[in-house]
Design a protein around this motif. Structure first.
Motif, PDB file in Angstrom:
ATOM      1  N   PHE A  82      56.058  10.427   3.150  1.00  0.00           N
ATOM      2  CA  PHE A  82      56.848   8.774   2.541  1.00  0.00           C
ATOM      3  C   PHE A  82      56.056   7.884   2.125  1.00  0.00           C
ATOM      4  CE2 PHE A  82      59.728  11.049   5.414  1.00  0.00           C
ATOM      5  CZ  PHE A  82      60.576  10.427   5.624  1.00  0.00           C
ATOM      6  N   TRP A  83      56.312   7.524   0.751  1.00  0.00           N
ATOM      7  CA  TRP A  83      55.627   6.319  -0.007  1.00  0.00           C
ATOM      8  C   TRP A  83      56.632   5.106  -0.368  1.00  0.00           C
ATOM      9  CZ3 TRP A  83      51.128   8.894  -1.213  1.00  0.00           C
ATOM     10  CH2 TRP A  83      50.784  10.046  -1.397  1.00  0.00           C
ATOM     11  N   GLN A  84      55.401   4.344   0.312  1.00  0.00           N
ATOM     12  CA  GLN A  84      55.992   2.924   0.127  1.00  0.00           C
ATOM     13  C   GLN A  84      56.579   2.464  -1.328  1.00  0.00           C
ATOM     14  OE1 GLN A  84      53.479  -0.235  -1.244  1.00  0.00           O
ATOM     15  NE2 GLN A  84      54.427  -1.979  -0.121  1.00  0.00           N
ATOM     16  N   VAL A  85      57.810   2.485  -1.654  1.00  0.00           N
ATOM     17  CA  VAL A  85      58.719   1.587  -2.728  1.00  0.00           C
ATOM     18  C   VAL A  85      59.078  -0.198  -2.708  1.00  0.00           C
ATOM     19  CG1 VAL A  85      60.722   1.617  -4.113  1.00  0.00           C
ATOM     20  CG2 VAL A  85      60.320   3.740  -2.623  1.00  0.00           C
ATOM     21  N   ASP A  97      59.639  -1.183 -14.322  1.00  0.00           N
ATOM     22  CA  ASP A  97      59.076  -0.209 -14.388  1.00  0.00           C
ATOM     23  C   ASP A  97      59.199   0.423 -12.299  1.00  0.00           C
ATOM     24  OD1 ASP A  97      56.768   1.530 -14.659  1.00  0.00           O
ATOM     25  OD2 ASP A  97      55.282   1.338 -14.527  1.00  0.00           O
ATOM     26  N   PRO A  98      59.999   1.619 -12.710  1.00  0.00           N
ATOM     27  CA  PRO A  98      60.854   2.484 -11.317  1.00  0.00           C
ATOM     28  C   PRO A  98      59.066   2.902 -11.001  1.00  0.00           C
ATOM     29  CG  PRO A  98      61.990   2.358 -12.802  1.00  0.00           C
ATOM     30  CD  PRO A  98      61.108   2.015 -14.067  1.00  0.00           C
ATOM     31  N   LEU A  99      58.216   3.811 -11.412  1.00  0.00           N
ATOM     32  CA  LEU A  99      57.121   3.969 -10.630  1.00  0.00           C
ATOM     33  C   LEU A  99      56.295   3.479 -10.670  1.00  0.00           C
ATOM     34  CD1 LEU A  99      57.048   7.110 -13.548  1.00  0.00           C
ATOM     35  CD2 LEU A  99      57.998   7.454 -11.066  1.00  0.00           C
ATOM     36  N   GLY A 100      55.970   2.400 -11.424  1.00  0.00           N
ATOM     37  CA  GLY A 100      55.219   1.100 -10.934  1.00  0.00           C
ATOM     38  C   GLY A 100      55.458   0.170  -9.345  1.00  0.00           C
ATOM     39  N   SER A 101      57.091   0.962  -8.600  1.00  0.00           N
ATOM     40  CA  SER A 101      56.689   0.244  -7.573  1.00  0.00           C
ATOM     41  C   SER A 101      56.244   0.927  -5.938  1.00  0.00           C
ATOM     42  CB  SER A 101      58.671   0.152  -7.969  1.00  0.00           C
ATOM     43  OG  SER A 101      59.159  -0.667  -8.109  1.00  0.00           O
ATOM     44  N   LEU A 102      56.363   2.106  -6.255  1.00  0.00           N
ATOM     45  CA  LEU A 102      55.008   3.066  -5.776  1.00  0.00           C
ATOM     46  C   LEU A 102      53.705   3.019  -5.985  1.00  0.00           C
ATOM     47  CD1 LEU A 102      57.002   6.391  -7.155  1.00  0.00           C
ATOM     48  CD2 LEU A 102      57.048   4.570  -4.869  1.00  0.00           C
ATOM     49  N   PRO A 103      52.982   1.716  -4.997  1.00  0.00           N
ATOM     50  CA  PRO A 103      51.748   1.416  -5.208  1.00  0.00           C
ATOM     51  C   PRO A 103      50.542   2.655  -4.685  1.00  0.00           C
ATOM     52  CG  PRO A 103      52.728   0.564  -3.531  1.00  0.00           C
ATOM     53  CD  PRO A 103      53.672   0.671  -4.387  1.00  0.00           C
ATOM     54  N   THR A 104      51.286   2.934  -4.032  1.00  0.00           N
ATOM     55  CA  THR A 104      49.955   3.905  -3.035  1.00  0.00           C
ATOM     56  C   THR A 104      50.752   5.842  -4.287  1.00  0.00           C
ATOM     57  OG1 THR A 104      51.725   4.398  -1.528  1.00  0.00           O
ATOM     58  CG2 THR A 104      50.418   2.435  -1.032  1.00  0.00           C
TER      59      THR A 104
END
Length: 295
Positions: A82-85, A97-104
């Motif tokens: 599970f990855w932080q959104v 930037d939706p992919l930029g919402s996945l910092p980890t």
């Protein structure tokens, strides 16, 4: 109200906020509410007026006073983890930037996500639900005249969702969060029944903890496609009695419960507030890969 009139209105309103001690971070939100009341129409997040309001306060406030960072966290499931959104604040011409919402998430895995139509479709849907949920929740929190029973249920659902996501993002992922996702889904459905059908506590007790029954009762009020899907997958949720059991949980089923809970929360917000990032950002998201899901 043209651009210059809006600017004069903001100057005067900001002076009032200053005199009454309203914190800088709250002022653009209060201005959006006051402007909406004055004009008699709702103002959507992402609209030109919204952008001008937030941009004006950003320019006319102490540096950093509107840097609120993460306002909500979701948890997206990919590659057995599970990855932080991270949901932040869009102001003015900020790039979406939706992919930029996945910092980890590692770059290689982001690339894998971006180039997989099915995975990207799933992520974008979840991302939008997180956005619509938290911004709708904030709008409800600031609105006047919200029914007390309805609001108490929405707040309870909010608490369950945040707690469940925290369990997934903890150092040792706790898959018993599925119980909180289950309860959040039930609560949001019952909130709609309280708001639309004036269901009493006795009425809600008759429904019990059956998500399928609650979803069936919501058919006249919420999105039909979502409810049909929820009814068809309700058996994936564990029973409430299983909270006393120590059985292992399938991460894939926890993810499905996570998705359904956030979808239920977002559907409530889309119905009762102007929060609908899926519709508002269609033009901008069309520039991103595999965004045909919006059609």
């Amino acid at each position: 109200m043209n651009r210059h009139e809006l600017e004069r209105w903001l100057v005067n309103r900001n002076r009032e906020y200053s005199q009454t001690g309203i914190p800088h971070i709250r002022r653009p939100w209060d201005a959006m509410r006051d402007l909406s009341i004055q004009s008699g129409s709702s103002i959507s997040l992402g609209s030109p007026i919204c952008d001008q309001v937030f941009s004006w306060f950003e320019k006319n406030s102490p540096p950093g006073s509107h840097d609120i960072g993460t306002v909500y966290e979701g948890a997206f499931f990919l590659d057995s983890a599970f990855w932080q959104v991270r949901v932040g604040l869009l102001i003015g011409a900020a790039q979406i930037d939706p992919l930029g919402s996945l910092p980890t998430m590692p770059h290689m895995l982001k690339h894998q996500l971006a180039t997989s139509k099915a995975a990207y479709h799933e992520y974008i849907g979840y991302w939008c639900d997180c956005w619509d949920f938290i911004y709708g929740f904030e709008a409800l929190a600031q609105s006047e005249g919200t029914d007390d029973r309805f609001w108490k249920l929405v707040k309870a659902g909010y608490d369950e969702l945040r707690g469940a996501v925290s369990l997934l993002l903890s150092q040792r992922t706790n898959l018993k969060s599925i119980l909180s996702f289950r309860l959040a889904t039930e609560i949001f459905l019952k909130a709609a029944l309280v708001r639309e059908a004036s269901c009493s506590d006795k009425d809600l007790l008759r429904i019990g903890h059956s998500i399928a029954q609650a979803a069936e009762a919501c058919r006249p009020y919420l999105d039909e496609t979502f409810l049909v899907e929820l009814i068809g997958t309700a058996s994936h949720f564990p029973s409430m009695s299983s909270r006393y059991e120590s059985e292992d949980r399938d991460p894939a089923l926890v993810w499905k419960a996570n998705v359904q809970a956030h979808r239920a929360a977002a559907e409530i917000m889309r119905k009762y507030t102007a929060s609908n990032v899926r519709a508002q950002l269609e033009r901008k998201l069309a520039l991103l890969p595999d965004s045909t899901w919006l059609s």
